[in-house]
Structures are given as C-alpha cells and as structure tokens.
Design an enzyme around this catalytic site. Structure first.
Site, PDB file in Angstrom:
ATOM      1  N   ASP A 118       5.375   1.549   5.262  1.00 44.85           N
ATOM      2  CA  ASP A 118       4.080   0.865   4.819  1.00 44.85           C
ATOM      3  C   ASP A 118       4.147   0.321   3.444  1.00 44.85           C
ATOM      4  OD1 ASP A 118       1.362   0.027   4.243  1.00 44.85           O
ATOM      5  OD2 ASP A 118       0.468   1.916   4.019  1.00 44.85           O
ATOM      6  N   ASP A 153       3.474  -8.792   2.122  1.00 41.75           N
ATOM      7  CA  ASP A 153       3.607  -7.500   2.657  1.00 41.75           C
ATOM      8  C   ASP A 153       4.056  -7.399   4.251  1.00 41.75           C
ATOM      9  OD1 ASP A 153       2.844  -5.037   2.795  1.00 41.75           O
ATOM     10  OD2 ASP A 153       0.805  -5.213   2.044  1.00 41.75           O
TER      11      ASP A 153
END
Ligand code: NAG
Ligand code: NAG
Ligand code: NAG
Ligand code: NAG
Ligand code: NAG
Length: 470
Positions: A98, A314
């Site tokens: 993540d 991201d």
C-alpha cells in the site's frame, strides 16, 4: 450498499487509505490525523532524511528484492501482496502493498475478528510475541511512538504500550500496539541473486479488526505501508543506513506478480517528474490531458497543487476520482469515436458497454502530461477492461509500467516495461548494478491461475477526494 460496491470500496481503503485517523484509545490520547489534512510530518521526515544522509556514509546500503504476488483485476479488488519475514524463529506473513499508508501491521495472536481463512488461499499467520525471542513491545515513551504520533504523548506512563488505531474510509479498522522485532529481507547480492539480511523494525501488532479487514475474501496477514512518513519500513531501514529511500514496482499484466524492489534503479532509465513536497500522498503536477490528440479544455486551476488540489499518483484507484468536470470530458472524448454505443452502469460505479472488436483500434489513446514534460500514455486496453466476453468497462488499469518512487530526490518516474523481465538496481556497497527479476508468489501459493494482474495507477485529485466522491 451492495456487497460488490463495498468490496470495491475496500480496494481503495486497503490500498490507498483515503483517510487515516488516529483516535483516542484508552487513556492514551492520540491526535486526530487526516491524511489529506496536510501532513506536517512530511517536513520533519525530510529533515530527518537529510540528517541521516551524513550518518549513512560508511554504512552498508543494500538493494532489497521483495517477492510479489496478487491479482489486480479491478473487479477482483486489485490486491497485490508481498511476503515478509519477521521474528526469531522467522515466520512468513503475506501483507498487502500500500503506497497510501505509512505503517506495517500484521495480525497478532488471539486478535479479535481477525480473518482465519483467506479466499486467496494463502496460509494466514498471526504474530506471536511470546514465540519470538527477539520481539519486544514498544512503550509509549520510545522515539518511535513519538514519531508515530508527531510528538510525545503527555499521558504516557512507564511501561505503557504504544497503541495505534487506524480507521479507513469505509469504517474498516485495525487497532493494536507496536512491536519491535527482526525483519528479514532478501538483499540483492548479485544478478538474480539475494542473501538474507535482517534489521530491527517497529510494526503494528493488530489486536482487533473491524469491517472488511476481518472478512475472508481477499484476507491477508496485514498491510505494508510504503508512504512517505518516517514510520514506514522503508524509512526505518533508510534511517538505520541499510537502504536508500527509493523503491520501484512493476506489476505484470499477464502472468501476475512482477518486480518490487528497494534501491536505485539504473536500468531501465525512467523519465521523472517532481513529487510535490509536504503532501501526504505521492502528489505530482498534472499539466494537461490529451485524448486522441485533442487537449481537454480544462479550467487552468484544475490541477493546482494548493492545499486542497493536486494530482495524486498512487498504486490504484479509478478515473472516477477525477473531478466530475474532467471525468465527463474525458469520457465523452473517449467515447466520441463510437457514437452509437450505449453504456450501462455495473456495480453502481463502472460505466460499461458491449463491443465486438479490438478496443485499441476503436478508441483513442489518452495522454496525461505532467510537469517536467513527463507523459503518461494510457492505451484503450489500459482503460477498458473486459468483464466478460465483449463487455467492457472503463477504468484506468495500467499494466507493465515500471514506476520508480525516489524519495531521496523527491521524484517519481515511469517507463513502459516488460514486468516479467528484470531491472538493474545499484548495490551501494560495491557500486555494482545487479539484476532483480520478476517473481510471482501467487502462482506458487495460489494453486490456480490468477486472472488479469495489472497495475492500477491512480490519477486522482484531492479536489475529488475532499469532496468525498467515494
Ligand atoms: C521520525 O521523525 C521524528 C521527528 O523528526 C523522529 O523523532 C523519529 O525518531 C523518527 N522516527 C523514525 C522511525 O525514524
Ligand atoms: C541479523 O544479522 C546480523 C548481522 O548479519 C547477525 O549477526 C544476526 O545474527 C542476525 N540476526 C538474526 C536474528 O537473524
Ligand atoms: C539525485 O540528486 C543528486 C543530488 O542532487 C544527484 O547527484 C543524483 O544524480 C540524482 N539522482 C537521480 C537518479 O536523479
Ligand atoms: C524520456 O524522455 C526522452 C525525451 O523526451 C525520450 O526521448 C525518451 O524516450 C524517454 N524515455 C522513456 C523511458 O520514456
Ligand atoms: C518479457 O520478458 C520475458 C523474460 O525475459 C520474456 O520471456 C518475454 O518474451 C518478454 N515479453 C515480451 C512481450 O517481450
């Protein structure tokens, strides 16, 4: 909300922690911390980084090779995970990668509502402090605890644990306390060669789960945060002089797995754009958007990088996170070549249609242009995914891109790349560049062929996120 939607929300939550809050826990008061509220810590982190640069001389700086596995198909919760090894004797854990959060946590023994089985068919493990001879709890008076909460905790008393609680956007949560133990990793020591190294790291031991985190669909042992804060494993290894703060990933679109490494990438060369400093996420400056050679007509302030706006890169989300105005223009330009197609909505969020034929011939290339003249071309096969025979949905799904996050120079770069091949990273100790190859732990662990593995690149704006368009 139907379960499909909740599942999709959990993608963003697990992967990108849209909002992270530290909450009041017992008699320990933690500040409420919104990821997008501007991370004051960013600055401190960088200062810390510079301070460490001088200390680093003479230390051994390694490159690290992580095993990668997972299934990134958008309808399947876009999960990538890596195997990490903690404790003495060493135990393997599978944790989700993540880039949107800052700590590593794993489920702890006897945790409440922790998943006991995973639909991913990975063996679930729980960290057992009493079984690891090198594990110790971190108390609230230790530096790491101060760093995690941007300052000393006034209510800290001798022997008290350093407690954390993370609440994600959909209400999923994990809470527990920090532990320090040995972390083993594969140091790159030659071409396609590694040897085991270890370092002491602080990580969260999750005592309780809430929401989707405890459910067996897509269950893993925890999450490894590759965010910029100095509580991340990357920052911890960097501040102990073991690595440079540079990591890269390349997710294989066909076979699954891919490359995930820490270290300076010397091959392939990537072109870079500046990372906006003092932002919670990996923010970059988007200058314009071109669809099939035509530029979108955007208000000039649309991609400003002020406190409330900016473009985020991201490891995943969808175009739906673009401001409505940009999204609408983009979609209408994408679909303009096929004026007769009727679209329908699937799972309340994907715009889909039926199409016979090669999408690369029928739809335009979208090119995002970033500062420093860095383009990001997105091909129809990247933004259209086939949910079933001839039914396609729109979503930005980029496969086979090597993405390099260089937190030493505050840049991010990418290049189209074959993610089942290898890259070269520098071993700072010897000065040599060594090959790091692709891995796919999914195929070893998951006894069935994983479907489309892809890399989701988020192009979102804070505007959309602050508007709460989730
Ligand atoms: C993070 O930064 C803070 C403040 O700059 C510092 O006190 C702390 O030791 C750092 N923590 C880590 C894990 O490097
Ligand atoms: C960690 O590495 C050091 C140095 O290589 C070694 O002396 C030590 O035994 C290792 N510890 C563990 C727990 O593997
Ligand atoms: C990073 O910055 C340093 C110093 O500014 C420079 O020497 C180095 O070449 C840069 N590295 C890359 C990969 O851009
Ligand atoms: C980097 O940019 C240069 C100049 O625009 C271009 O020639 C080169 O192909 C680019 N490299 C990559 C990997 O995209
Ligand atoms: C990608 O690299 C692998 C391993 O080197 C090779 O077998 C494969 O043919 C390459 N794929 C393409 C499309 O070049």
């Amino acid at each position: 909300m139907d379960s499909g939607k909740r599942c999709l929300i959990s993608i963003f939550v697990l992967f990108f922690s849209v909002e992270l809050m530290w909450v009041v826990k017992g008699n320990v008061v933690f500040e409420v911390h919104h990821k997008y509220g501007g991370r004051g810590k960013g600055k401190a982190g960088l200062g810390e980084l510079r301070a460490h640069d001088s200390r680093r001389h003479g230390r051994m700086l390694s490159a690290i090779d992580f095993q990668l596995g997972g299934d990134g198909s958008p309808t399947n919760a876009a999960l990538y995970y890596t195997k990490i090894t903690i404790g003495t004797p060493p135990v393997d854990y599978h944790v989700q990668v993540d880039t949107g959060s800052d700590i590593l946590w794993v489920n702890c023994k006897n945790c409440d509502r922790c998943p006991t089985k995973s639909d991913l068919d990975i063996p679930l493990m729980q960290y057992d402090l009493t079984a690891s001879s090198t594990g110790k709890t971190i108390t609230c008076d230790q530096d790491f605890c101060d760093a995690a909460f941007t300052g000393p905790n006034p209510d800290c008393r001798a022997g008290m644990n350093c407690v954390y609680s993370v609440t994600y956007g959909d209400g999923s949560r994990t809470e527990g306390y920090f532990i320090r133990d040995y972390f083993r990793f594969d140091q790159v020591t030659g071409n396609l060669q590694t040897s085991t190294m270890n370092g002491s790291i602080a990580f969260g031991c999750s005592a309780k789960q809430g929401g989707e985190l405890g459910s067996s669909s897509q269950a893993v042992d925890g999450i490894i945060g590759f965010g910029q804060a100095n509580t991340s494993i990357l920052s911890q290894l960097a501040s102990s002089g073991k690595v440079k703060k540079i990591f890269s990933h390349c997710l294989d679109g066909i076979k699954g797995g891919g490359i995930f490494a820490i270290g300076e990438v010397v091959q392939p060369k990537v072109n870079r754009t500046r990372l906006v400093s003092n932002e919670a996420h990996y923010n970059v400056v988007l200058k314009s958007v071109e669809v099939g050679g035509q530029f979108l007509d955007l208000p000039t302030d649309e991609f400003d990088t002020g406190s409330s706006r900016g473009t985020i890169i991201d490891s995943g989300t969808t175009l739906a996170y673009l401001p409505a105005e940009v999204y609408q223009q983009l979609i209408s330009k994408m679909m303009a070549r096929q004026p007769n197609l009727q679209t329908h909505i699937v799972e309340k969020q994907f715009r889909c249609f039926w199409y016979n034929g090669n999408v690369d011939d029928g739809f335009p290339v979208v090119n995002f242009h970033f500062e420093d003249s860095l383009p990001l071309p997105v091909y129809p096969h990247d933004y259209l995914f086939e949910v079933q025979d001839t039914e396609y949905c729109i979503d930005i799904v980029l496969t086979d891109k090597l993405v390099v996050y260089d937190l030493e120079n505050m840049t991010i770069g990418w290049a189209q790349y074959n993610c089942s091949s290898s890259i070269k990273v520098r071993d700072e100790a010897s000065g040599n560049a060594y090959s790091v190859g692709a891995h796919n732990i999914s195929s070893a662990i998951i006894m069935f062929e994983v479907n489309l593995i892809s890399f989701l690149l988020v192009i979102a704006t804070l505007l959309a996120l602050t508007k709460g368009q989730i």
